[in-house]
Design a protein around this motif. Sequence first.
Motif, short mmCIF file in Angstrom:
data_model
loop_
_atom_site.label_atom_id
_atom_site.label_comp_id
_atom_site.label_asym_id
_atom_site.label_seq_id
_atom_site.Cartn_x
_atom_site.Cartn_y
_atom_site.Cartn_z
N MET A 1 3.42 -16.47 -16.59
CA MET A 1 4.44 -15.76 -15.99
C MET A 1 3.80 -14.75 -14.97
O MET A 1 4.71 -14.30 -14.05
N ALA A 2 2.55 -14.44 -14.88
CA ALA A 2 1.91 -13.53 -13.75
C ALA A 2 2.31 -14.49 -12.52
O ALA A 2 2.40 -13.99 -11.49
N ASP A 3 1.87 -15.53 -12.61
CA ASP A 3 2.12 -16.45 -11.43
C ASP A 3 3.52 -16.58 -10.90
O ASP A 3 3.70 -16.60 -9.85
N VAL A 4 4.54 -16.70 -11.80
CA VAL A 4 5.72 -16.74 -11.30
C VAL A 4 6.17 -15.33 -10.68
O VAL A 4 6.78 -15.39 -9.71
N ALA A 5 5.69 -14.28 -11.32
CA ALA A 5 5.94 -13.06 -10.78
C ALA A 5 5.36 -12.93 -9.42
O ALA A 5 6.19 -12.27 -8.44
N ARG A 6 4.26 -13.29 -9.14
CA ARG A 6 3.68 -13.24 -7.51
C ARG A 6 4.22 -14.11 -6.77
O ARG A 6 4.64 -13.78 -5.67
N VAL A 10 8.05 -10.24 -7.71
CA VAL A 10 8.61 -9.19 -8.57
C VAL A 10 7.69 -9.06 -9.64
O VAL A 10 6.46 -9.28 -9.65
N SER A 11 7.95 -8.11 -10.39
CA SER A 11 7.03 -7.58 -11.51
C SER A 11 7.15 -8.71 -12.83
O SER A 11 8.02 -9.31 -12.93
N HIS A 12 6.17 -8.68 -13.70
CA HIS A 12 6.19 -9.31 -14.82
C HIS A 12 7.09 -9.18 -15.86
O HIS A 12 7.75 -9.91 -16.27
N GLN A 13 7.71 -7.77 -15.72
CA GLN A 13 8.61 -7.61 -16.89
C GLN A 13 10.17 -8.12 -16.16
O GLN A 13 10.98 -8.34 -16.85
N ARG A 32 15.39 -15.87 -6.97
CA ARG A 32 13.93 -16.14 -6.73
C ARG A 32 12.99 -16.50 -7.92
O ARG A 32 12.14 -17.30 -7.74
N VAL A 33 13.54 -15.61 -8.99
CA VAL A 33 12.52 -16.19 -10.13
C VAL A 33 12.63 -17.41 -10.59
O VAL A 33 11.85 -18.07 -10.89
N LEU A 34 14.01 -17.92 -10.65
CA LEU A 34 14.29 -19.19 -11.07
C LEU A 34 13.67 -20.30 -10.28
O LEU A 34 13.42 -21.38 -10.47
N ALA A 35 13.72 -20.01 -8.87
CA ALA A 35 13.05 -20.81 -7.67
C ALA A 35 11.48 -21.07 -7.94
O ALA A 35 10.92 -21.90 -7.96
N ALA A 36 10.99 -19.85 -8.30
CA ALA A 36 9.38 -19.77 -8.41
C ALA A 36 9.26 -20.55 -9.78
O ALA A 36 8.15 -21.39 -9.99
#
Length: 343
Positions: A1-6, A10-13, A32-36
Amino acid sequence: MADVARVAGVSHQTVSRVLNGAPHVRPGTRDRVLAAIRELDYRPNVAARALVTRRSQTLGVVSFGSALYGPASMLDGIEQAARSAGYFVSVASIRSLNTRAVQEAVDRLRDQGVEGIVVIAPQTPAVRAIAQLSTAVPVVAVGSGSGSRVPTVSIDNEAGAHAVTRHLLDLGHLTVHHIAGPPGWLETTARQAGWRRALEEACAPVPEAHAGDWSARAGYEAGLRIAGDTSVSAVFCANDQLALGLLRALYEAGRAIPGDISVAGFDDISEAAYFAPPLTTVRQDFAELGRRALELLVDELTGDDRPTGAGGRERGGAPESASRHVLVPTEIVLRRSTGRPSR
């Protein structure tokens, strides 16, 4: 999840909110999150999520007789419904429906952290086994009739058998003979009861039923006896495999179908439309059976209830499991194997 956030910036939350379907996330941020997630091929850790949410999103199924059309179709209907509802399914197959085997299968599934259990219980011993189950998770029985202590979902076998027997009588047959399923199976009892009730309501003679075992071989052997009896003009078989064997025996004896003898089955297997002649039969809606079973189980999981033993629940202090028995209707599929008697 940290990798996705980076990667998404965005934030981890925020990643957590997207994964959990929280509504208060801007569409652009969600994209953006779904693309990551797609870029990194991220998969949530199911075990870790279960520790946090205390939910595994996994249901257990105790399966018996999965080589036969009915139980196999029940299992498929349950799996399809569970997948649509966002649940994983873990299956424990057993060879015997005695109390010990069922309890051991339930214990194995509970060790995997399942939230609830469906027991495919098509035989009489299964009803006794379910009544003696010791488990704190909800249990729903499929195919066990209405005699179980837990919520149940079953095909209305008696109504289907009654309807197809009534169809044959309405064609003008003076009575209808029956090739039954094996003893100890709830479908055997229910289908024979529906056949008998239709004949008694019509004041028609009730012939002695021929014993079978769900196989085409048993239908063929019964057919060898039936073929030589010129008084027989209509036969209802407890399943389509029995009907297949009967059709073969009648063909070899030179009996015309439906001119000399009308034949009807039960199940509507995928090959029934290609029998010679195409088979009139009773269709079962196994997709609906699975949906209703899952609906009952999820209701047990999410309702304000507490365990009462053997997987039963109480709501508002009053037992209600005994009244939660769902019957899924059948329908007759008319094809060329049935017709008016020739004499």
